[in-house]
Design a protein around this motif. Structure first.
Motif, PDB file in Angstrom:
ATOM      1  N   GLU A  76      41.902  48.717  40.259  1.00 34.69           N
ATOM      2  CA  GLU A  76      41.493  49.519  39.113  1.00 34.69           C
ATOM      3  C   GLU A  76      41.284  50.991  39.440  1.00 34.69           C
ATOM      4  OE1 GLU A  76      38.068  47.617  37.286  1.00 34.69           O
ATOM      5  OE2 GLU A  76      38.962  45.692  37.810  1.00 34.69           O
ATOM      6  N   GLY A  78      42.441  53.068  42.245  1.00 36.40           N
ATOM      7  CA  GLY A  78      43.501  53.913  42.790  1.00 36.40           C
ATOM      8  C   GLY A  78      43.174  54.606  44.107  1.00 36.40           C
ATOM      9  N   SER A 141      49.391  60.430  44.129  1.00 36.82           N
ATOM     10  CA  SER A 141      49.884  60.258  42.758  1.00 36.82           C
ATOM     11  C   SER A 141      50.499  61.561  42.269  1.00 36.82           C
ATOM     12  CB  SER A 141      48.753  59.859  41.808  1.00 36.82           C
ATOM     13  OG  SER A 141      48.425  58.508  41.988  1.00 36.82           O
ATOM     14  N   GLU A 155      49.629  67.123  29.986  1.00 35.81           N
ATOM     15  CA  GLU A 155      49.562  65.766  29.443  1.00 35.81           C
ATOM     16  C   GLU A 155      50.200  64.769  30.427  1.00 35.81           C
ATOM     17  OE1 GLU A 155      48.079  63.315  26.651  1.00 35.81           O
ATOM     18  OE2 GLU A 155      47.791  65.478  26.714  1.00 35.81           O
ATOM     19  N   LYS A 159      48.497  61.672  32.464  1.00 33.01           N
ATOM     20  CA  LYS A 159      49.048  60.315  32.380  1.00 33.01           C
ATOM     21  C   LYS A 159      49.319  59.771  33.792  1.00 33.01           C
ATOM     22  CE  LYS A 159      51.322  56.843  30.222  1.00 33.01           C
ATOM     23  NZ  LYS A 159      50.536  55.757  29.635  1.00 33.01           N
ATOM     24  N   GLU A 162      46.202  58.471  35.517  1.00 37.27           N
ATOM     25  CA  GLU A 162      45.344  57.515  34.807  1.00 37.27           C
ATOM     26  C   GLU A 162      44.862  56.396  35.728  1.00 37.27           C
ATOM     27  OE1 GLU A 162      47.344  55.481  31.581  1.00 37.27           O
ATOM     28  OE2 GLU A 162      49.142  55.227  32.774  1.00 37.27           O
ATOM     29  N   GLY A 163      45.587  56.159  36.797  1.00 36.56           N
ATOM     30  CA  GLY A 163      45.185  55.095  37.723  1.00 36.56           C
ATOM     31  C   GLY A 163      44.346  55.574  38.888  1.00 36.56           C
ATOM     32  N   ASN A 164      43.867  56.802  38.837  1.00 36.77           N
ATOM     33  CA  ASN A 164      43.026  57.309  39.924  1.00 36.77           C
ATOM     34  C   ASN A 164      41.694  57.752  39.350  1.00 36.77           C
ATOM     35  OD1 ASN A 164      46.051  58.011  40.739  1.00 36.77           O
ATOM     36  ND2 ASN A 164      44.859  57.736  42.596  1.00 36.77           N
ATOM     37  N   LEU A 165      40.651  57.017  39.693  1.00 35.89           N
ATOM     38  CA  LEU A 165      39.336  57.346  39.160  1.00 35.89           C
ATOM     39  C   LEU A 165      38.616  58.310  40.097  1.00 35.89           C
ATOM     40  CD1 LEU A 165      38.025  53.889  37.875  1.00 35.89           C
ATOM     41  CD2 LEU A 165      39.230  55.676  36.627  1.00 35.89           C
TER      42      LEU A 165
END
Lengths: 187, 327
Positions: A76, A78, A141, A155, A159, A162-165
Protein backbone atom coordinates in the motif's frame (compact mmCIF):
# COMPACT_ATOMS: atom_id res chain seq x y z
CA UNK A 1 29.43 -11.68 -10.34
CA UNK A 2 29.03 -11.71 -6.58
CA UNK A 3 27.94 -14.70 -4.55
CA UNK A 4 26.07 -14.40 -1.29
CA UNK A 5 25.77 -17.31 1.12
CA UNK A 6 22.56 -17.56 3.06
CA UNK A 7 22.65 -16.79 6.74
CA UNK A 8 25.36 -14.17 6.47
CA UNK A 9 23.07 -12.04 8.55
CA UNK A 10 19.85 -12.85 10.34
CA UNK A 11 16.78 -12.39 8.18
CA UNK A 12 15.09 -10.10 10.63
CA UNK A 13 13.24 -12.54 12.82
CA UNK A 14 11.15 -14.52 10.39
CA UNK A 15 7.51 -15.36 10.78
CA UNK A 16 7.89 -17.76 13.67
CA UNK A 17 9.45 -15.11 15.91
CA UNK A 18 7.01 -12.41 15.08
CA UNK A 19 4.14 -11.45 17.36
CA UNK A 20 4.94 -13.24 20.59
CA UNK A 21 2.33 -15.75 21.70
CA UNK A 22 0.75 -16.04 18.28
CA UNK A 23 1.25 -19.25 16.43
CA UNK A 24 1.09 -18.73 12.72
CA UNK A 25 0.58 -21.49 10.29
CA UNK A 26 3.69 -20.96 8.24
CA UNK A 27 2.76 -23.61 5.74
CA UNK A 28 3.52 -27.28 5.88
CA UNK A 29 5.97 -27.40 3.00
CA UNK A 30 9.54 -26.34 3.29
CA UNK A 31 10.89 -25.76 -0.16
CA UNK A 32 14.51 -26.47 -0.91
CA UNK A 33 16.48 -23.24 -1.13
CA UNK A 34 17.67 -22.61 -4.65
CA UNK A 35 20.18 -20.30 -6.28
CA UNK A 36 18.98 -17.38 -8.35
CA UNK A 37 21.00 -14.82 -10.22
CA UNK A 38 19.69 -11.30 -9.93
CA UNK A 39 20.80 -8.36 -12.02
CA UNK A 40 20.69 -5.47 -9.58
CA UNK A 41 21.97 -2.07 -10.67
CA UNK A 42 23.85 -3.67 -13.57
CA UNK A 43 25.65 -6.11 -11.30
CA UNK A 44 24.92 -9.82 -11.18
CA UNK A 45 24.45 -11.42 -7.77
CA UNK A 46 23.91 -15.11 -7.15
CA UNK A 47 21.91 -15.66 -4.01
CA UNK A 48 20.41 -18.78 -2.48
CA UNK A 49 16.79 -18.09 -1.68
CA UNK A 50 13.73 -19.83 -0.34
CA UNK A 51 10.69 -19.79 -2.60
CA UNK A 52 8.92 -17.49 -0.19
CA UNK A 53 11.65 -14.84 -0.09
CA UNK A 54 10.50 -11.58 -1.57
CA UNK A 55 12.76 -9.38 -3.64
CA UNK A 56 12.71 -6.94 -0.73
CA UNK A 57 13.95 -9.65 1.68
CA UNK A 58 16.84 -10.41 -0.66
CA UNK A 59 17.75 -6.81 -1.45
CA UNK A 60 17.80 -5.72 2.17
CA UNK A 61 19.00 -8.80 4.02
CA UNK A 62 21.31 -10.52 1.54
CA UNK A 63 22.60 -7.80 -0.73
CA UNK A 64 22.44 -5.17 2.03
CA UNK A 65 20.88 -2.68 -0.34
CA UNK A 66 18.72 -1.02 2.29
CA UNK A 67 17.48 1.86 0.16
CA UNK A 68 14.22 0.07 -0.55
CA UNK A 69 12.30 0.19 2.73
CA UNK A 70 9.69 -2.01 4.31
CA UNK A 71 6.84 -0.06 5.86
CA UNK A 72 3.44 -1.70 5.36
CA UNK A 73 4.73 -4.89 3.75
CA UNK A 74 1.37 -5.28 2.03
CA UNK A 75 1.69 -3.19 -1.11
CA UNK A 76 0.00 0.00 0.00
CA UNK A 77 2.74 2.49 0.85
CA UNK A 78 5.30 2.23 -1.95
CA UNK A 79 8.41 2.54 0.24
CA UNK A 80 9.72 -0.72 -1.24
CA UNK A 81 9.40 0.55 -4.84
CA UNK A 82 12.13 -0.67 -7.19
CA UNK A 83 12.28 -0.72 -10.97
CA UNK A 84 12.05 -4.04 -12.77
CA UNK A 85 12.73 -3.74 -16.49
CA UNK A 86 12.24 -0.01 -16.06
CA UNK A 87 8.82 -0.20 -14.41
CA UNK A 88 8.13 0.64 -10.78
CA UNK A 89 6.93 -2.38 -8.81
CA UNK A 90 6.58 -3.36 -5.17
CA UNK A 91 9.54 -5.41 -3.98
CA UNK A 92 7.56 -6.52 -0.91
CA UNK A 93 5.07 -8.43 -3.10
CA UNK A 94 7.51 -9.72 -5.72
CA UNK A 95 9.04 -13.16 -5.31
CA UNK A 96 12.81 -13.10 -5.66
CA UNK A 97 12.80 -16.27 -7.76
CA UNK A 98 10.55 -14.58 -10.32
CA UNK A 99 13.03 -11.77 -10.91
CA UNK A 100 15.78 -13.96 -12.33
CA UNK A 101 16.98 -12.59 -15.65
CA UNK A 102 15.23 -9.27 -15.23
CA UNK A 103 16.85 -5.91 -14.74
CA UNK A 104 16.38 -4.54 -11.25
CA UNK A 105 17.22 -0.96 -10.32
CA UNK A 106 17.18 0.25 -6.72
CA UNK A 107 17.79 3.76 -5.42
CA UNK A 108 21.46 2.79 -4.98
CA UNK A 109 21.68 2.41 -8.75
CA UNK A 110 20.72 5.98 -9.62
CA UNK A 111 23.90 7.76 -8.53
CA UNK A 112 26.72 7.32 -11.06
CA UNK A 113 30.39 7.57 -10.15
CA UNK A 114 29.67 9.28 -6.90
CA UNK A 115 27.32 11.86 -8.40
CA UNK A 116 23.70 11.95 -7.37
CA UNK A 117 21.12 11.84 -10.13
CA UNK A 118 19.31 15.08 -10.91
CA UNK A 119 16.19 13.87 -9.09
CA UNK A 120 18.14 13.00 -5.96
CA UNK A 121 19.88 16.39 -6.09
CA UNK A 122 16.57 18.20 -6.58
CA UNK A 123 14.95 16.40 -3.63
CA UNK A 124 17.77 17.74 -1.44
CA UNK A 125 17.90 21.21 -2.96
CA UNK A 126 14.17 21.82 -2.85
CA UNK A 127 13.54 20.34 0.60
CA UNK A 128 11.50 17.37 -0.61
CA UNK A 129 12.89 15.16 2.14
CA UNK A 130 11.92 15.16 5.78
CA UNK A 131 12.21 11.79 7.50
CA UNK A 132 13.39 10.28 4.22
CA UNK A 133 11.62 6.96 4.55
CA UNK A 134 9.45 7.37 1.46
CA UNK A 135 12.16 9.14 -0.55
CA UNK A 136 13.76 6.18 -2.38
CA UNK A 137 10.35 5.00 -3.59
CA UNK A 138 9.27 8.52 -4.52
CA UNK A 139 12.43 9.12 -6.53
CA UNK A 140 12.19 5.80 -8.38
CA UNK A 141 8.53 6.39 -9.25
CA UNK A 142 9.39 9.88 -10.49
CA UNK A 143 12.47 8.59 -12.33
CA UNK A 144 10.43 6.07 -14.27
CA UNK A 145 7.71 8.65 -15.00
CA UNK A 146 10.13 11.23 -16.40
CA UNK A 147 11.84 8.61 -18.52
CA UNK A 148 8.51 7.56 -20.05
CA UNK A 149 7.08 11.06 -20.21
CA UNK A 150 9.72 13.80 -19.89
CA UNK A 151 7.09 16.54 -20.09
CA UNK A 152 4.67 15.09 -17.53
CA UNK A 153 2.10 17.57 -16.26
CA UNK A 154 1.51 18.17 -12.55
CA UNK A 155 -1.61 16.01 -12.80
CA UNK A 156 0.43 13.18 -14.34
CA UNK A 157 3.10 13.51 -11.66
CA UNK A 158 0.44 13.24 -8.96
CA UNK A 159 -1.06 10.19 -10.67
CA UNK A 160 2.38 8.56 -10.93
CA UNK A 161 2.98 9.13 -7.22
CA UNK A 162 -0.39 7.75 -6.09
CA UNK A 163 1.33 4.61 -4.86
CA UNK A 164 3.91 6.40 -2.73
CA UNK A 165 2.74 7.61 0.64
CA UNK A 166 4.54 10.40 2.49
CA UNK A 167 3.48 11.28 6.02
CA UNK A 168 5.76 14.29 6.48
CA UNK A 169 5.95 16.67 3.57
CA UNK A 170 2.39 17.04 2.34
CA UNK A 171 3.70 16.17 -1.15
CA UNK A 172 4.04 19.78 -2.38
CA UNK A 173 7.82 19.91 -2.10
CA UNK A 174 8.14 16.49 -3.68
CA UNK A 175 6.05 17.47 -6.69
CA UNK A 176 7.94 20.77 -6.97
CA UNK A 177 11.29 18.98 -6.97
CA UNK A 178 10.11 16.66 -9.73
CA UNK A 179 8.79 19.62 -11.73
CA UNK A 180 12.17 21.37 -11.41
CA UNK A 181 13.90 18.33 -12.90
CA UNK A 182 11.28 18.12 -15.64
CA UNK A 183 11.91 21.78 -16.45
CA UNK A 184 15.64 21.21 -16.53
CA UNK A 185 16.31 23.17 -13.35
CA UNK A 186 17.31 20.15 -11.33
CA UNK A 187 20.99 20.84 -11.24
CA UNK B 1 6.15 -9.23 7.14
CA UNK B 2 7.31 -12.52 5.69
CA UNK B 3 5.38 -14.88 3.51
CA UNK B 4 4.57 -18.29 4.94
CA UNK B 5 6.55 -21.18 3.49
CA UNK B 6 5.41 -22.68 0.22
CA UNK B 7 6.78 -24.45 -2.80
CA UNK B 8 6.81 -22.47 -6.03
CA UNK B 9 5.90 -23.99 -9.39
CA UNK B 10 6.21 -22.22 -12.72
CA UNK B 11 4.58 -24.57 -15.25
CA UNK B 12 5.21 -23.95 -18.96
CA UNK B 13 2.03 -25.55 -20.24
CA UNK B 14 -1.65 -25.70 -19.34
CA UNK B 15 -1.43 -29.47 -19.02
CA UNK B 16 1.38 -29.20 -16.52
CA UNK B 17 -0.44 -26.52 -14.52
CA UNK B 18 -3.63 -28.54 -14.56
CA UNK B 19 -1.75 -31.65 -13.40
CA UNK B 20 -0.19 -29.70 -10.54
CA UNK B 21 -3.66 -28.51 -9.53
CA UNK B 22 -4.97 -32.08 -9.59
CA UNK B 23 -2.01 -33.34 -7.58
CA UNK B 24 -2.05 -30.73 -4.84
CA UNK B 25 -5.78 -29.98 -4.73
CA UNK B 26 -6.72 -27.50 -2.03
CA UNK B 27 -3.08 -27.08 -0.98
CA UNK B 28 -2.34 -25.25 -4.22
CA UNK B 29 -3.27 -21.76 -5.37
CA UNK B 30 -2.87 -20.21 -8.80
CA UNK B 31 -1.01 -16.95 -8.81
CA UNK B 32 -0.99 -14.10 -11.31
CA UNK B 33 0.73 -10.94 -10.09
CA UNK B 34 0.39 -11.83 -6.41
CA UNK B 35 -0.80 -8.40 -5.33
CA UNK B 36 -3.96 -9.82 -3.75
CA UNK B 37 -2.77 -13.31 -2.82
CA UNK B 38 0.55 -12.38 -1.21
CA UNK B 39 -1.09 -9.74 0.96
CA UNK B 40 -3.52 -12.31 2.30
CA UNK B 41 -0.67 -14.78 2.76
CA UNK B 42 1.39 -12.24 4.69
CA UNK B 43 -1.60 -11.68 6.96
CA UNK B 44 -1.95 -15.49 7.25
CA UNK B 45 -5.44 -15.35 5.78
CA UNK B 46 -4.23 -17.88 3.21
CA UNK B 47 -1.44 -20.39 3.73
CA UNK B 48 -1.25 -22.55 0.61
CA UNK B 49 1.63 -25.04 0.49
CA UNK B 50 2.00 -24.71 -3.27
CA UNK B 51 1.94 -21.65 -5.47
CA UNK B 52 1.39 -22.28 -9.17
CA UNK B 53 2.49 -19.23 -11.12
CA UNK B 54 0.74 -18.54 -14.41
CA UNK B 55 3.43 -16.26 -15.82
CA UNK B 56 5.10 -18.86 -18.04
CA UNK B 57 1.94 -20.31 -19.60
CA UNK B 58 1.75 -19.87 -23.39
CA UNK B 59 -0.34 -16.93 -24.66
CA UNK B 60 -1.27 -15.92 -21.14
CA UNK B 61 -0.07 -12.34 -21.75
CA UNK B 62 -1.53 -11.96 -25.19
CA UNK B 63 -3.92 -9.25 -26.32
CA UNK B 64 -5.53 -9.93 -29.67
CA UNK B 65 -8.30 -8.22 -31.57
CA UNK B 66 -10.36 -9.43 -34.46
CA UNK B 67 -12.92 -7.07 -36.04
CA UNK B 68 -15.41 -9.96 -36.18
CA UNK B 69 -14.71 -11.95 -33.04
CA UNK B 70 -13.79 -9.11 -30.71
CA UNK B 71 -11.11 -8.74 -28.09
CA UNK B 72 -9.28 -11.65 -26.51
CA UNK B 73 -7.26 -11.00 -23.41
CA UNK B 74 -4.95 -13.51 -21.76
CA UNK B 75 -5.58 -13.47 -18.04
CA UNK B 76 -1.87 -12.86 -17.37
CA UNK B 77 -1.99 -9.47 -19.09
CA UNK B 78 -1.02 -6.83 -16.55
CA UNK B 79 -3.29 -3.89 -15.89
CA UNK B 80 -0.57 -1.58 -17.24
CA UNK B 81 -0.56 -3.55 -20.48
CA UNK B 82 -4.33 -3.04 -20.74
CA UNK B 83 -3.87 0.70 -20.26
CA UNK B 84 -1.09 0.93 -22.84
CA UNK B 85 -2.55 -1.32 -25.53
CA UNK B 86 -3.30 0.60 -28.73
CA UNK B 87 -5.92 -1.95 -29.75
CA UNK B 88 -7.79 -1.49 -26.48
CA UNK B 89 -7.48 2.29 -26.55
CA UNK B 90 -8.89 2.34 -30.08
CA UNK B 91 -11.74 -0.12 -29.66
CA UNK B 92 -12.52 -0.45 -25.93
CA UNK B 93 -11.27 2.76 -24.31
CA UNK B 94 -13.42 2.15 -21.22
CA UNK B 95 -11.31 -0.93 -20.38
CA UNK B 96 -8.09 1.11 -20.38
CA UNK B 97 -9.75 3.90 -18.39
CA UNK B 98 -11.08 1.45 -15.81
CA UNK B 99 -7.76 -0.36 -15.45
CA UNK B 100 -6.08 2.97 -14.74
CA UNK B 101 -8.40 3.47 -11.76
CA UNK B 102 -7.24 0.26 -10.07
CA UNK B 103 -4.91 0.61 -7.07
CA UNK B 104 -1.57 2.28 -7.81
CA UNK B 105 0.94 2.44 -10.64
CA UNK B 106 3.20 -0.11 -8.96
CA UNK B 107 0.32 -2.51 -8.43
CA UNK B 108 -0.90 -2.07 -12.01
CA UNK B 109 2.57 -3.02 -13.25
CA UNK B 110 2.30 -6.32 -11.39
CA UNK B 111 -1.39 -7.21 -11.12
CA UNK B 112 -3.03 -9.24 -13.87
CA UNK B 113 -6.46 -9.17 -15.46
CA UNK B 114 -7.24 -12.66 -14.16
CA UNK B 115 -6.16 -11.78 -10.65
CA UNK B 116 -8.20 -8.60 -10.72
CA UNK B 117 -11.33 -10.50 -11.71
CA UNK B 118 -10.70 -13.33 -9.25
CA UNK B 119 -9.69 -11.11 -6.34
CA UNK B 120 -11.04 -12.21 -3.00
CA UNK B 121 -13.94 -10.50 -1.27
CA UNK B 122 -13.10 -8.13 1.55
CA UNK B 123 -14.49 -7.23 4.97
CA UNK B 124 -13.32 -5.02 7.84
CA UNK B 125 -13.57 -8.05 10.12
CA UNK B 126 -11.47 -10.24 7.81
CA UNK B 127 -8.72 -8.16 6.16
CA UNK B 128 -6.94 -7.56 9.44
CA UNK B 129 -3.67 -8.55 11.04
CA UNK B 130 -3.41 -11.87 12.84
CA UNK B 131 -3.09 -10.03 16.16
CA UNK B 132 -6.30 -8.10 15.53
CA UNK B 133 -8.17 -11.21 14.41
CA UNK B 134 -7.30 -12.99 17.64
CA UNK B 135 -9.53 -10.58 19.50
CA UNK B 136 -12.75 -11.39 17.64
CA UNK B 137 -14.79 -14.55 17.17
CA UNK B 138 -14.05 -16.27 13.85
CA UNK B 139 -16.73 -15.34 11.34
CA UNK B 140 -18.06 -17.27 8.32
CA UNK B 141 -15.14 -16.15 6.19
CA UNK B 142 -12.67 -17.51 8.71
CA UNK B 143 -14.45 -20.84 9.07
CA UNK B 144 -16.77 -19.82 11.91
CA UNK B 145 -20.56 -19.64 12.10
CA UNK B 146 -21.09 -15.96 12.72
CA UNK B 147 -21.18 -12.63 10.90
CA UNK B 148 -19.95 -9.55 12.78
CA UNK B 149 -21.51 -7.20 10.27
CA UNK B 150 -25.03 -8.64 10.27
CA UNK B 151 -25.51 -10.54 13.51
CA UNK B 152 -28.58 -12.32 12.18
CA UNK B 153 -26.89 -13.01 8.87
CA UNK B 154 -26.72 -16.64 7.88
CA UNK B 155 -23.95 -16.26 5.31
CA UNK B 156 -20.82 -14.23 4.65
CA UNK B 157 -21.41 -10.74 3.27
CA UNK B 158 -17.80 -9.88 2.44
CA UNK B 159 -17.83 -7.48 -0.48
CA UNK B 160 -16.46 -7.95 -3.99
CA UNK B 161 -14.52 -4.85 -5.01
CA UNK B 162 -13.13 -5.69 -8.43
CA UNK B 163 -13.20 -2.81 -10.91
CA UNK B 164 -12.83 -4.66 -14.20
CA UNK B 165 -15.38 -7.45 -13.76
CA UNK B 166 -18.46 -5.17 -13.77
CA UNK B 167 -17.28 -3.41 -16.92
CA UNK B 168 -16.47 -6.65 -18.75
CA UNK B 169 -19.77 -8.08 -17.57
CA UNK B 170 -21.66 -5.09 -18.95
CA UNK B 171 -19.90 -5.71 -22.28
CA UNK B 172 -21.06 -9.35 -22.24
CA UNK B 173 -17.58 -10.71 -21.70
CA UNK B 174 -16.95 -14.42 -21.44
CA UNK B 175 -14.39 -16.45 -19.54
CA UNK B 176 -12.47 -19.42 -20.95
CA UNK B 177 -11.57 -22.14 -18.48
CA UNK B 178 -9.01 -24.67 -19.59
CA UNK B 179 -7.87 -27.98 -18.17
CA UNK B 180 -6.31 -31.19 -19.46
CA UNK B 181 -9.79 -32.19 -20.59
CA UNK B 182 -10.22 -29.19 -22.89
CA UNK B 183 -11.56 -25.68 -22.84
CA UNK B 184 -14.98 -24.31 -22.03
CA UNK B 185 -16.30 -20.81 -22.46
CA UNK B 186 -18.91 -19.35 -20.16
CA UNK B 187 -20.45 -15.99 -19.31
CA UNK B 188 -18.28 -14.05 -16.90
CA UNK B 189 -21.11 -13.75 -14.38
CA UNK B 190 -21.18 -17.55 -14.02
CA UNK B 191 -17.75 -17.47 -12.36
CA UNK B 192 -19.24 -15.83 -9.29
CA UNK B 193 -20.99 -17.78 -6.55
CA UNK B 194 -22.49 -14.81 -4.70
CA UNK B 195 -21.25 -16.04 -1.32
CA UNK B 196 -18.70 -13.79 0.35
CA UNK B 197 -16.92 -16.72 1.95
CA UNK B 198 -15.91 -18.42 -1.28
CA UNK B 199 -16.92 -15.92 -3.93
CA UNK B 200 -16.20 -18.03 -7.02
CA UNK B 201 -17.45 -21.29 -8.43
CA UNK B 202 -15.30 -24.34 -7.75
CA UNK B 203 -12.76 -24.42 -10.54
CA UNK B 204 -11.24 -27.83 -9.77
CA UNK B 205 -8.23 -28.21 -12.01
CA UNK B 206 -9.53 -25.67 -14.53
CA UNK B 207 -7.59 -22.47 -15.16
CA UNK B 208 -9.06 -19.16 -16.25
CA UNK B 209 -6.86 -18.39 -19.25
CA UNK B 210 -8.80 -15.98 -21.41
CA UNK B 211 -11.40 -13.24 -21.31
CA UNK B 212 -13.23 -12.55 -24.55
CA UNK B 213 -15.23 -9.42 -25.16
CA UNK B 214 -17.44 -9.48 -28.24
CA UNK B 215 -17.67 -6.56 -30.62
CA UNK B 216 -20.21 -4.22 -29.09
CA UNK B 217 -23.12 -3.19 -31.32
CA UNK B 218 -22.43 -0.18 -33.51
CA UNK B 219 -22.76 3.09 -31.60
CA UNK B 220 -22.11 1.76 -28.09
CA UNK B 221 -21.18 3.95 -25.16
CA UNK B 222 -19.37 2.24 -22.31
CA UNK B 223 -18.00 3.63 -19.08
CA UNK B 224 -17.16 2.82 -15.46
CA UNK B 225 -17.10 5.07 -12.43
CA UNK B 226 -16.05 4.29 -8.90
CA UNK B 227 -16.59 5.94 -5.56
CA UNK B 228 -13.70 5.87 -3.09
CA UNK B 229 -12.38 8.07 -0.32
CA UNK B 230 -9.05 8.92 -1.95
CA UNK B 231 -8.50 9.72 -5.60
CA UNK B 232 -5.96 6.94 -5.92
CA UNK B 233 -5.18 3.52 -4.55
CA UNK B 234 -8.53 2.68 -2.94
CA UNK B 235 -10.89 -0.15 -3.72
CA UNK B 236 -14.33 0.96 -4.90
CA UNK B 237 -16.80 1.51 -2.06
CA UNK B 238 -19.35 1.52 -4.85
CA UNK B 239 -18.82 1.32 -8.58
CA UNK B 240 -21.00 1.22 -11.67
CA UNK B 241 -20.36 0.16 -15.25
CA UNK B 242 -22.75 0.93 -18.08
CA UNK B 243 -22.82 -0.30 -21.66
CA UNK B 244 -25.38 1.55 -23.72
CA UNK B 245 -26.02 1.05 -27.41
CA UNK B 246 -28.06 3.31 -29.66
CA UNK B 247 -29.91 2.90 -32.88
CA UNK B 248 -29.91 6.47 -34.09
CA UNK B 249 -31.39 8.46 -31.21
CA UNK B 250 -33.08 5.54 -29.48
CA UNK B 251 -31.66 2.93 -27.18
CA UNK B 252 -31.11 -0.60 -28.41
CA UNK B 253 -29.63 -2.16 -25.31
CA UNK B 254 -28.41 -1.09 -21.91
CA UNK B 255 -26.56 -3.13 -19.30
CA UNK B 256 -25.68 -1.74 -15.90
CA UNK B 257 -23.45 -3.64 -13.50
CA UNK B 258 -22.45 -2.64 -9.96
CA UNK B 259 -19.47 -3.49 -7.83
CA UNK B 260 -18.52 -2.86 -4.21
CA UNK B 261 -22.07 -3.36 -2.95
CA UNK B 262 -22.41 -7.14 -2.76
CA UNK B 263 -20.36 -10.36 -2.71
CA UNK B 264 -20.43 -10.44 -6.52
CA UNK B 265 -20.95 -7.91 -9.31
CA UNK B 266 -24.64 -7.02 -9.52
CA UNK B 267 -26.16 -6.94 -13.01
CA UNK B 268 -29.29 -4.78 -12.89
CA UNK B 269 -32.29 -6.66 -14.24
CA UNK B 270 -34.66 -5.61 -16.99
CA UNK B 271 -32.86 -2.42 -17.93
CA UNK B 272 -33.08 -3.28 -21.62
CA UNK B 273 -36.85 -3.78 -21.43
CA UNK B 274 -37.20 -0.43 -19.73
CA UNK B 275 -35.06 1.52 -22.17
CA UNK B 276 -35.66 -0.21 -25.51
CA UNK B 277 -36.76 2.19 -28.22
CA UNK B 278 -36.62 5.26 -25.99
CA UNK B 279 -34.34 8.27 -26.15
CA UNK B 280 -31.91 8.93 -23.29
CA UNK B 281 -34.08 11.58 -21.64
CA UNK B 282 -33.73 12.76 -18.01
CA UNK B 283 -36.76 10.68 -16.98
CA UNK B 284 -35.20 7.49 -18.25
CA UNK B 285 -31.83 8.33 -16.71
CA UNK B 286 -33.55 8.86 -13.38
CA UNK B 287 -35.46 5.58 -13.62
CA UNK B 288 -32.37 3.55 -14.59
CA UNK B 289 -30.39 5.13 -11.74
CA UNK B 290 -33.25 4.39 -9.33
CA UNK B 291 -33.26 0.72 -10.38
CA UNK B 292 -29.52 0.55 -9.76
CA UNK B 293 -30.07 2.15 -6.35
CA UNK B 294 -32.78 -0.31 -5.33
CA UNK B 295 -30.65 -3.25 -6.50
CA UNK B 296 -27.67 -2.25 -4.35
CA UNK B 297 -27.61 -3.62 -0.83
CA UNK B 298 -24.27 -2.71 0.71
CA UNK B 299 -23.62 -3.62 4.35
CA UNK B 300 -21.29 -1.98 6.87
CA UNK B 301 -18.18 -4.02 6.10
CA UNK B 302 -15.88 -1.48 4.43
CA UNK B 303 -15.28 2.27 4.87
CA UNK B 304 -18.20 4.70 4.68
CA UNK B 305 -21.83 4.04 5.57
CA UNK B 306 -23.97 1.63 3.55
CA UNK B 307 -26.60 4.32 2.97
CA UNK B 308 -24.06 6.71 1.49
CA UNK B 309 -22.52 4.01 -0.69
CA UNK B 310 -26.00 3.14 -1.91
CA UNK B 311 -26.74 6.78 -2.70
CA UNK B 312 -23.47 6.96 -4.61
CA UNK B 313 -24.64 4.10 -6.84
CA UNK B 314 -27.52 6.27 -8.03
CA UNK B 315 -25.20 9.24 -8.58
CA UNK B 316 -22.55 7.21 -10.45
CA UNK B 317 -25.14 5.72 -12.81
CA UNK B 318 -26.70 9.13 -13.38
CA UNK B 319 -23.32 10.68 -14.11
CA UNK B 320 -22.42 8.00 -16.64
CA UNK B 321 -25.79 8.21 -18.40
CA UNK B 322 -25.70 12.01 -18.46
CA UNK B 323 -22.22 11.75 -19.99
CA UNK B 324 -23.65 9.44 -22.65
CA UNK B 325 -26.54 11.81 -23.33
CA UNK B 326 -24.11 14.65 -23.90
CA UNK B 327 -22.16 12.43 -26.27
Amino acid sequence: MKSHEPGARSQGGGATNRGKGISFNTGTRTSTPRPVTLNVNDEEHTVIVEDRDTLLDVLRNRLFLTGAKEACGTGECGTCTVLIDGKPVLACLTLAIETQGRKIVTIEGLAKEGHLSSLQRAFIDYGAVQCGFCTPGMILSAFSLLRENPSASREEILKALEGNLCRCTGYNKIVEAIEKVRDGKGE
Amino acid sequence: LRLPRFEYHGPNSIDEASRLLSTYGNDAVLCGGGTDLFVRMKERLATPSHIIALANLPNIREISYDPLAGLELGTGVTLSALIGSSVILANYPAIAATASLVATRQVRNMATLGGNILQNTRCCYYNRSAEWRKTVTPCFKRGGEFCHVLEKGNRCFAVYQGDLAPLILSLRGTATLVSEGGAEEQALEDLFSGDGRSPFQKFGNKILTKIRIPIPPHNTYSAYKKFRLRKGMDFPLAGAAVALSFNGETINDVRICLTGVSSAPVLIKETKELALGKGLAPDLIGELARRAYTSAHPVANVEDSPSHRRSMVRILVEEILEGAAKG
